[in-house]
Motif scaffolding. Structure first.
Motif, PDB file in Angstrom:
ATOM      1  N   ARG A 292     -18.326  -7.454   8.799  1.00 44.12           N
ATOM      2  CA  ARG A 292     -18.833  -8.301   9.887  1.00 44.12           C
ATOM      3  C   ARG A 292     -19.479  -9.588   9.360  1.00 44.12           C
ATOM      4  O   ARG A 292     -19.124 -10.680   9.820  1.00 44.12           O
ATOM      5  N   THR A 295     -16.836 -11.879   8.111  1.00 45.50           N
ATOM      6  CA  THR A 295     -16.105 -12.518   9.210  1.00 45.50           C
ATOM      7  C   THR A 295     -16.878 -13.694   9.782  1.00 45.50           C
ATOM      8  O   THR A 295     -16.316 -14.760  10.055  1.00 45.50           O
ATOM      9  N   TYR A 353     -12.143  -9.739  17.242  1.00 44.73           N
ATOM     10  CA  TYR A 353     -12.336  -8.656  16.272  1.00 44.73           C
ATOM     11  C   TYR A 353     -13.808  -8.249  16.203  1.00 44.73           C
ATOM     12  O   TYR A 353     -14.140  -7.047  16.198  1.00 44.73           O
ATOM     13  N   THR A 356     -14.923  -6.388  19.583  1.00 47.93           N
ATOM     14  CA  THR A 356     -14.164  -5.252  20.134  1.00 47.93           C
ATOM     15  C   THR A 356     -13.790  -4.182  19.112  1.00 47.93           C
ATOM     16  O   THR A 356     -14.090  -2.999  19.313  1.00 47.93           O
ATOM     17  N   VAL A 357     -13.111  -4.565  18.018  1.00 46.48           N
ATOM     18  CA  VAL A 357     -12.493  -3.544  17.161  1.00 46.48           C
ATOM     19  C   VAL A 357     -13.093  -3.452  15.771  1.00 46.48           C
ATOM     20  O   VAL A 357     -12.575  -2.716  14.923  1.00 46.48           O
ATOM     21  N   SER A 358     -14.143  -4.175  15.473  1.00 48.10           N
ATOM     22  CA  SER A 358     -14.690  -4.131  14.115  1.00 48.10           C
ATOM     23  C   SER A 358     -15.179  -2.727  13.787  1.00 48.10           C
ATOM     24  O   SER A 358     -15.710  -2.017  14.640  1.00 48.10           O
ATOM     25  N   VAL A 361     -10.768   1.369  10.630  1.00 51.66           N
ATOM     26  CA  VAL A 361      -9.467   0.898  10.154  1.00 51.66           C
ATOM     27  C   VAL A 361      -9.346  -0.613  10.272  1.00 51.66           C
ATOM     28  O   VAL A 361      -8.756  -1.282   9.421  1.00 51.66           O
ATOM     29  N   ALA A 362      -9.915  -1.206  11.325  1.00 53.49           N
ATOM     30  CA  ALA A 362      -9.822  -2.654  11.536  1.00 53.49           C
ATOM     31  C   ALA A 362     -10.425  -3.419  10.363  1.00 53.49           C
ATOM     32  O   ALA A 362      -9.902  -4.459   9.949  1.00 53.49           O
ATOM     33  N   ASP A 363     -11.551  -2.915   9.822  1.00 52.76           N
ATOM     34  CA  ASP A 363     -12.183  -3.572   8.675  1.00 52.76           C
ATOM     35  C   ASP A 363     -11.256  -3.560   7.465  1.00 52.76           C
ATOM     36  O   ASP A 363     -11.145  -4.550   6.734  1.00 52.76           O
ATOM     37  N   ARG A 364     -10.603  -2.427   7.240  1.00 55.40           N
ATOM     38  CA  ARG A 364      -9.705  -2.321   6.079  1.00 55.40           C
ATOM     39  C   ARG A 364      -8.482  -3.227   6.246  1.00 55.40           C
ATOM     40  O   ARG A 364      -8.005  -3.816   5.276  1.00 55.40           O
ATOM     41  N   ILE A 365      -7.975  -3.343   7.460  1.00 53.75           N
ATOM     42  CA  ILE A 365      -6.841  -4.246   7.695  1.00 53.75           C
ATOM     43  C   ILE A 365      -7.265  -5.692   7.471  1.00 53.75           C
ATOM     44  O   ILE A 365      -6.527  -6.485   6.858  1.00 53.75           O
ATOM     45  N   LEU A 366      -8.465  -6.054   7.923  1.00 54.69           N
ATOM     46  CA  LEU A 366      -8.981  -7.408   7.700  1.00 54.69           C
ATOM     47  C   LEU A 366      -9.109  -7.696   6.208  1.00 54.69           C
ATOM     48  O   LEU A 366      -8.706  -8.769   5.732  1.00 54.69           O
TER      49      LEU A 366
END
Length: 428
Positions: A292, A295, A353, A356-358, A361-366
């Motif tokens: 976060r 980002t 991001y 909503t989705v942080s 899995v979203a963190d690893r994709i980022l």
């Protein structure tokens, strides 16, 4: 296999196949603009589509049309036509497949399952690169021999003399790295380079093996047949050498193979010696745990970089003399508007991001996306070094390369192995 497994497999293979191909256009542009910069002259700045020059990239499209539509000639004196046609295919295919085992991001963990970010998730690692990269010279030798041309044959012979001069030092330089890392896996090598030496120095290969890095990079220049080691084609001596009899897309495949090999070679140098996909001082788990704030920092810095880039576009897209209603200025304004539109889209995606989705899995994709960008930026910078050297140093004679390989690089690489082994044993 689940749908996720199939999707990630397709994405990895697509990355491994299309990114090197897309970089052909980028590297040809970089070569021309770099040559113009170092020689203090204008590069490609005339070819355009409806007034859009794209900084010279449109010239690449013109070259592609020329090569595709040119008459494909096989001279009558060529006796082995099958091998004559096969040679450029070998050079291009080997250069492309060599990239398949290079990791472009750290392993992606989803639902407890680990996905290796390589086009081909093999454990061979550096051995895959060594096996295939050494095989590409057969295409050059085959081209020179099958051409039945004295200049072509001399080019093939020079390629053979070249390969026995640099392959051994290159392999020995890698042995020193294997002693330090204790693995042949390129992904594990890149992961180890995410650690810090003495708590503040990134443990990149160039820090742990500075002499090995120099030896490997010099050998890599010879591997890709780039100046100052483009002895197999030496225009001033062999009138293009091994590909003197080639035309149309058969010559185009040699041309594309050289730039794919340049990209692949830069990628392997970055992976072995410059941290690969690792962002300095931000290992994978560190980034995941602080996704976060990272980002938010990106959202703040992105407009700053975009502003600097927009200023660069404005400065370099204007005529060299005063013109009323300069068309290049109008072109630059359109590019700048597109740039800010892209920045706005990225900012919106990052904001969504965050709210909503942080997490998870979203963190690893980022983090994976950030590491892919880091890998491509480092590789591009290494490609620029190739261009820099090409337009700075004169060509070696082939006997000078052999002397460099056997009398300088070979003893230094052996010495490096002994010193590295002694230090590792002492510290263990």
């Amino acid at each position: 296999m689940s749908q996720l497994d199939i999707l990630l497999l397709v994405l990895r293979v697509a990355f491994g196949a299309f990114v090197p191909l897309c970089f052909i256009a980028v590297l040809v542009w970089m070569e021309r603009r770099g040559a113009a910069f170092f020689q203090d002259r204008s590069g490609p700045n005339r070819a355009n589509i409806l007034g859009f020059r794209a900084g010279g990239l449109v010239q690449n499209l013109a070259d592609a049309v020329k090569l595709i539509t040119k008459e494909d000639v096989i001279p009558d004196h060529v006796k082995h036509k099958f091998y004559f046609v096969l040679a450029p295919v070998i050079v291009f295919f080997i250069a492309l497949v060599s990239f398949a085992a290079i990791p472009f991001a750290d392993a992606l963990v989803i639902n407890g399952k680990e996905y290796i970010m390589q086009a081909i998730p093999t454990d061979l690692g550096i051995l895959w690169f060594l096996a295939l990269a050494g095989f590409s010279v057969y295409g050059i030798i085959l081209a020179g021999w099958s051409s039945h041309n004295k200049y072509g044959i001399l080019g093939g012979l020079r390629a053979a003399a070249q390969v026995i001069s640099y392959e051994i030092p290159m392999g020995l330089a890698i042995i020193s790295l294997l002693i330090v890392y204790g693995t042949v896996s390129l992904t594990e090598m890149a992961q180890l380079q995410g650690q810090l030496l003495f708590g503040f120095i990134p443990m990149w290969g160039v820090v742990l093996q500075p002499l090995g890095a120099v030896i490997f990079i010099v050998a890599a220049f010879a591997e890709t047949n780039r100046t100052p080691f483009d002895l197999a084609e030496g225009e001033s001596e062999l009138v293009a050498g091994f590909h003197v009899e080639y035309s149309s897309m058969k010559f185009g495949m040699f041309f594309m193979g050289e730039y794919v090999a340049l990209f692949t070679s830069s990628a392997i140098i970055v992976t072995l010696f410059f941290g690969g996909f690792q962002i300095p001082w931000f290992a994978t788990e560190t980034l995941v745990n602080h996704a976060r704030p990272v980002t938010v920092l990106m959202m703040l810095l992105l407009p700053v970089f975009a502003k600097v880039f927009a200023m660069w576009i404005s400065k370099n897209n204007r005529s060299h003399y005063d013109r009323v209603d300069d068309p290049r200025v109008r072109e630059a304004q359109i590019y700048i508007k597109g740039l800010w539109g892209l920045v706005a889209a990225i900012e919106i995606v990052l904001f969504i991001y965050l709210i909503t989705v942080s997490g998870g899995v979203a963190d690893r994709i980022l983090v994976t996306i950030l590491q892919i960008i880091t890998f491509l930026v480092k590789t591009t910078l290494m490609c620029f070094v190739y261009v820099w050297v090409r337009w700075t140093l004169p060509r070696f004679r082939y006997d000078q390369l052999q002397k460099l390989g056997w009398q300088t690089l070979l003893p230094l690489s052996l010495l490096n192995i002994f010193v590295t082994s002694a230090i590792v044993v002492a510290l263990s």
